[in-house]
Design a protein around this motif. Sequence first.
Motif, PDB file in Angstrom:
ATOM      1  N   LEU A   1     -54.798  74.169  -7.979  1.00 46.90           N
ATOM      2  CA  LEU A   1     -55.713  74.130  -6.834  1.00 46.90           C
ATOM      3  C   LEU A   1     -54.976  74.340  -5.513  1.00 46.90           C
ATOM      4  O   LEU A   1     -55.501  74.986  -4.599  1.00 46.90           O
ATOM      5  N   GLN A   2     -53.743  73.820  -5.421  1.00 47.97           N
ATOM      6  CA  GLN A   2     -52.996  74.042  -4.187  1.00 47.97           C
ATOM      7  C   GLN A   2     -52.673  75.516  -4.008  1.00 47.97           C
ATOM      8  O   GLN A   2     -52.706  76.045  -2.889  1.00 47.97           O
ATOM      9  N   LYS A   3     -52.390  76.203  -5.113  1.00 48.29           N
ATOM     10  CA  LYS A   3     -52.152  77.649  -5.031  1.00 48.29           C
ATOM     11  C   LYS A   3     -53.423  78.390  -4.602  1.00 48.29           C
ATOM     12  O   LYS A   3     -53.363  79.388  -3.883  1.00 48.29           O
ATOM     13  N   GLU A   4     -54.580  77.882  -5.037  1.00 49.32           N
ATOM     14  CA  GLU A   4     -55.836  78.494  -4.609  1.00 49.32           C
ATOM     15  C   GLU A   4     -56.068  78.284  -3.114  1.00 49.32           C
ATOM     16  O   GLU A   4     -56.657  79.136  -2.445  1.00 49.32           O
ATOM     17  N   MET A   5     -55.613  77.152  -2.601  1.00 50.49           N
ATOM     18  CA  MET A   5     -55.723  76.930  -1.152  1.00 50.49           C
ATOM     19  C   MET A   5     -54.904  77.978  -0.392  1.00 50.49           C
ATOM     20  O   MET A   5     -55.317  78.463   0.653  1.00 50.49           O
TER      21      MET A   5
ATOM     22  N   ILE B   1     -55.295  72.073   3.867  1.00 55.87           N
ATOM     23  CA  ILE B   1     -55.792  71.205   2.786  1.00 55.87           C
ATOM     24  C   ILE B   1     -54.624  70.983   1.841  1.00 55.87           C
ATOM     25  O   ILE B   1     -54.092  71.931   1.262  1.00 55.87           O
ATOM     26  N   HIS B   2     -54.200  69.760   1.730  1.00 55.98           N
ATOM     27  CA  HIS B   2     -53.027  69.450   0.916  1.00 55.98           C
ATOM     28  C   HIS B   2     -53.388  68.455  -0.179  1.00 55.98           C
ATOM     29  O   HIS B   2     -54.102  67.494   0.037  1.00 55.98           O
ATOM     30  N   MET B   3     -52.872  68.719  -1.402  1.00 55.60           N
ATOM     31  CA  MET B   3     -53.200  67.937  -2.591  1.00 55.60           C
ATOM     32  C   MET B   3     -51.927  67.455  -3.277  1.00 55.60           C
ATOM     33  O   MET B   3     -50.885  68.117  -3.217  1.00 55.60           O
ATOM     34  N   TYR B   4     -52.055  66.331  -3.974  1.00 51.54           N
ATOM     35  CA  TYR B   4     -50.910  65.733  -4.650  1.00 51.54           C
ATOM     36  C   TYR B   4     -51.369  65.094  -5.966  1.00 51.54           C
ATOM     37  O   TYR B   4     -52.469  64.546  -6.040  1.00 51.54           O
ATOM     38  N   ALA B   5     -50.516  65.166  -6.983  1.00 55.98           N
ATOM     39  CA  ALA B   5     -50.680  64.368  -8.203  1.00 55.98           C
ATOM     40  C   ALA B   5     -49.637  63.258  -8.116  1.00 55.98           C
ATOM     41  O   ALA B   5     -48.452  63.541  -7.913  1.00 55.98           O
ATOM     42  N   LEU B   6     -50.066  62.019  -8.249  1.00 54.64           N
ATOM     43  CA  LEU B   6     -49.182  60.891  -7.959  1.00 54.64           C
ATOM     44  C   LEU B   6     -49.115  59.903  -9.115  1.00 54.64           C
ATOM     45  O   LEU B   6     -50.139  59.373  -9.556  1.00 54.64           O
ATOM     46  N   HIS B   7     -47.899  59.677  -9.617  1.00 53.79           N
ATOM     47  CA  HIS B   7     -47.677  58.594 -10.582  1.00 53.79           C
ATOM     48  C   HIS B   7     -47.548  57.298  -9.792  1.00 53.79           C
ATOM     49  O   HIS B   7     -46.710  57.202  -8.889  1.00 53.79           O
ATOM     50  N   PRO B   8     -48.366  56.282 -10.088  1.00 51.31           N
ATOM     51  CA  PRO B   8     -48.388  55.078  -9.249  1.00 51.31           C
ATOM     52  C   PRO B   8     -47.228  54.130  -9.460  1.00 51.31           C
ATOM     53  O   PRO B   8     -47.141  53.094  -8.791  1.00 51.31           O
ATOM     54  N   GLY B   9     -46.313  54.474 -10.366  1.00 51.43           N
ATOM     55  CA  GLY B   9     -45.214  53.563 -10.678  1.00 51.43           C
ATOM     56  C   GLY B   9     -45.556  52.715 -11.886  1.00 51.43           C
ATOM     57  O   GLY B   9     -46.588  52.881 -12.527  1.00 51.43           O
ATOM     58  N   GLY B  10     -44.667  51.776 -12.191  1.00 51.31           N
ATOM     59  CA  GLY B  10     -44.887  50.894 -13.335  1.00 51.31           C
ATOM     60  C   GLY B  10     -45.683  49.673 -12.915  1.00 51.31           C
ATOM     61  O   GLY B  10     -45.123  48.620 -12.621  1.00 51.31           O
TER      62      GLY B  10
END
Length: 312
Positions: free
Chosen positions: A195-199, A208-217
């Motif tokens: 989706l970021q590439k589509e932006m 428009i900025h997007m992120y996939a985020l691992h919340p930690g343990g």
Amino acid sequence: MDPAQFGLSTLSLQHAPYGPISVEKLQGANAGKVALITGAGQGIGAAISESLAKSGANVAILDLKLGNLENTKKACLSQNVKVEAFECDVTDDAKVKEVFDQVEKQLGPIDVLVNNAGILDQRPFIMSTFPAFWRQIEVNFKAPLMLIHNILPKMRSRGHGCIINIASRSGTVDVPMTLGYVTSKAALIRATHTLQKEMKLDGMDPAIHMYALHPGGVLTGMGGAGAAPDVRSKYGDITDEEFYKDLFKDAPVLCGQTCAFLASGKGKELRGLFIDCRQDVGKLLDIGRETLLKENRNTLTVNFIEGYTNEP
């Protein structure tokens, strides 16, 4: 699953808010913005909501039951921002549209979307009903994409927006008994990249900025519940649960403050990437976007044997 699949860090990991993502550094960083957070009733979602409120954002908090949101609403209101709570099943497209309309009427246009709601059914695929398996795909993947599909046209028309998808390191490894979860999280990470590439194609990058985020343990009710009795009776305890609990040492506020940082636009160079919030965003920013992209860092990829790639 062998925990070594995750690898062992030689750099120190963060387990609490630090430097650039501290409350003090982000004071007022999101002032005047409207942020919508799903699964905000407890744990990670509640922490994200409070962190965004602390950074000045007005917040719309969603959960399956309105009663689940009482404590989150109280904590956010204490930051002297506007807060509205909504009961919403995020897999219900009509209800999502209704809530979006209400948010805009009561708070204004949505500037930040955080897709946090998620579920996990820890059992082998063959011991699950297909609807129970598919429900994880619907909540963890279909729902975020549906919310994004609803909000993107409005973000495009206003020329800005931030979308944060709460993913998982589980989306990067093979974990038996969690097929619905790992599959949906891997799909969410890939969708964020794409989706970021589509932006960029549409001239909306990096506005428009997007992120996939691992919340930690984070030891939540979902992650710490373990397998059901019928699964244990058939397979035994295939993981050392005490060991795994030792990996869950991060408070939800670490993810919350990382979301506040990303929502502020201070981390735009990391847009479209998969970020582990235990890793210092300052280090990633110092390496630079060009290097991260060139070396396929923080993205889902497949490593073939040396020599095999694509046709010349």
